[in-house]
Design an enzyme around this catalytic site. Structure first.
Site, mmCIF file in Angstrom:
data_model
loop_
_atom_site.group_PDB
_atom_site.id
_atom_site.type_symbol
_atom_site.label_atom_id
_atom_site.label_comp_id
_atom_site.label_asym_id
_atom_site.label_seq_id
_atom_site.Cartn_x
_atom_site.Cartn_y
_atom_site.Cartn_z
ATOM 1 N N ASP A 1 24.136 24.358 -50.610
ATOM 2 C CA ASP A 1 25.161 24.819 -51.539
ATOM 3 C C ASP A 1 26.418 23.960 -51.473
ATOM 4 O O ASP A 1 26.568 23.092 -50.609
ATOM 5 C CB ASP A 1 25.519 26.282 -51.261
ATOM 6 C CG ASP A 1 25.620 26.597 -49.766
ATOM 7 O OD1 ASP A 1 25.929 25.684 -48.979
ATOM 8 O OD2 ASP A 1 25.383 27.753 -49.392
ATOM 9 N N ASP B 1 25.830 39.991 -44.216
ATOM 10 C CA ASP B 1 25.168 40.843 -45.208
ATOM 11 C C ASP B 1 23.771 40.334 -45.548
ATOM 12 O O ASP B 1 23.146 40.788 -46.507
ATOM 13 C CB ASP B 1 26.012 40.956 -46.478
ATOM 14 C CG ASP B 1 26.251 39.613 -47.162
ATOM 15 O OD1 ASP B 1 25.751 38.583 -46.662
ATOM 16 O OD2 ASP B 1 26.949 39.596 -48.195
ATOM 17 N N HIS C 1 22.735 37.318 -46.531
ATOM 18 C CA HIS C 1 22.516 36.359 -47.612
ATOM 19 C C HIS C 1 22.139 34.983 -47.073
ATOM 20 O O HIS C 1 22.595 34.569 -46.015
ATOM 21 C CB HIS C 1 23.755 36.257 -48.522
ATOM 22 C CG HIS C 1 24.939 35.566 -47.911
ATOM 23 N ND1 HIS C 1 26.006 36.251 -47.382
ATOM 24 C CD2 HIS C 1 25.220 34.252 -47.753
ATOM 25 C CE1 HIS C 1 26.895 35.386 -46.928
ATOM 26 N NE2 HIS C 1 26.441 34.160 -47.135
ATOM 27 N N GLU D 1 23.798 36.023 -52.547
ATOM 28 C CA GLU D 1 24.387 37.233 -51.997
ATOM 29 C C GLU D 1 23.618 38.471 -52.437
ATOM 30 O O GLU D 1 22.684 38.377 -53.239
ATOM 31 C CB GLU D 1 25.861 37.290 -52.402
ATOM 32 C CG GLU D 1 26.640 36.109 -51.810
ATOM 33 C CD GLU D 1 28.128 36.199 -52.031
ATOM 34 O OE1 GLU D 1 28.541 36.350 -53.187
ATOM 35 O OE2 GLU D 1 28.863 36.114 -51.040
#
Length: 290
Positions: free
Chosen positions: A72, A141, A143, A148
């Site tokens: 990313d 979380d 991801h 996400e």
């Protein structure tokens, strides 16, 4: 899916880096057939990159015929910005090893047409025959990359709006100013990661214990995108003891027992790198625990 548990984050990082080294050496890449490696950013891989640099400088591992694709990049900040993922990768890995500049692939968050940049990235991955191994980390979380909670399990490289919690968490890298944190990023998709022939995820720290629990002991859920690797035919998670705090004791014991059987009863010489049984000739079938 394999779960390898080590005592602490440093031990987990060394195991992962050594595994990557052994996979590249086993692959024996050439200019015509490079080893294609997907790479993450964030805190989790820093020690992995440190060990890979050490292996390279010691002459144990060459990146001459390794092609990399990063997961990313932020949208809208210069590539030489101290918090860009271009800068991160060069500071922690690329400028310290013998990789060829033309073999480094990182998404361009300043492309005029972001959608076309994402499509071109997928096409370039395909042009190399796909990714041999995708190395990844996760957020608390669960991801992967910037996929996400709520991301499609079939998603490909795309523009992604960052969750408010992610923006707040990243503000520490931008002087605590939320307004300076990019709100968009380019990211490979869950489907992009899952298309790799092998996926290796490192998870460390008690703050990621719930995510590991969701991945190991619950079902596939797009609210915890790391859980997607349950469906991958060749996936491994390397974690530390702290990250297992939410797992059932019997789960931890089970995965540790698998490694114990492989080491003590089957023998490491009979086990392939990916965990397959390569030979029965030297296997010890004696039950040591009777």
């Amino acid at each position: 899916m394999r779960l390898v548990i080590r005592d602490d984050p440093v031990a987990a990082a060394f195991y992962t880096a050594n595994y990557v080294k052994r996979r590249i050496l086993e692959f024996a890449p050439t200019a015509e057939k490079p080893f294609v490696l997907g790479l993450p950013t964030g805190s989790s891989p820093i020690n992995i990159y440190k060990y890979l640099v050490e292996f390279n400088k010691a002459g144990e591992l060459s990146f001459e015929h390794v092609v990399t694709f990063n997961m990313d990049e932020y949208v809208g900040i210069p590539r030489d910005h101290p918090e860009s993922y271009h800068t991160f990768m060069y500071n922690h890995l690329f400028k310290h090893i013998d990789i060829k500049p033309e073999n480094i692939n990182i998404l361009n968050g300043n492309a005029e047409e972001l959608d076309k940049e994402c499509l071109a990235y997928e096409d370039k991955i395909k042009s190399f025959g796909g990714i041999e191994m995708f190395l990844g980390g996760i957020g608390p979380d669960g991801h992967i990359a910037f996929n996400e909670p709520g991301s499609s399990m079939k998603s490909r490289t795309r523009v992604k709006t960052l969750a408010y919690e992610t923006v707040l968490a990243n503000a520490r890298f931008f002087g605590g100013d939320v307004n300076k944190v990019p709100k968009l990023a380019l990211t490979v998709g869950v489907g992009t990661v899952m298309s790799a022939r092998e996926v290796v995820i490192i998870i460390t720290g008690a703050h990621k214990a719930i995510a590991l629990y969701k991945c190991i002991e619950e079902g596939i859920n797009h609210m915890w995108t790391v859980s997607s690797i349950q469906m991958h035919p060749s996936a491994m998670i390397v974690c530390d003891e702290d990250s297992t705090l939410e797992l059932h004791v019997k789960t931890v014991r089970y995965f540790k027992s698998i490694e114990q059987v492989q080491e003590e009863l089957i023998g490491r010489e009979n086990i392939g790198l990916k965990g397959s049984i390569s030979s029965l000739s030297k296997m010890n079938f004696t039950n040591k625990y009777v």
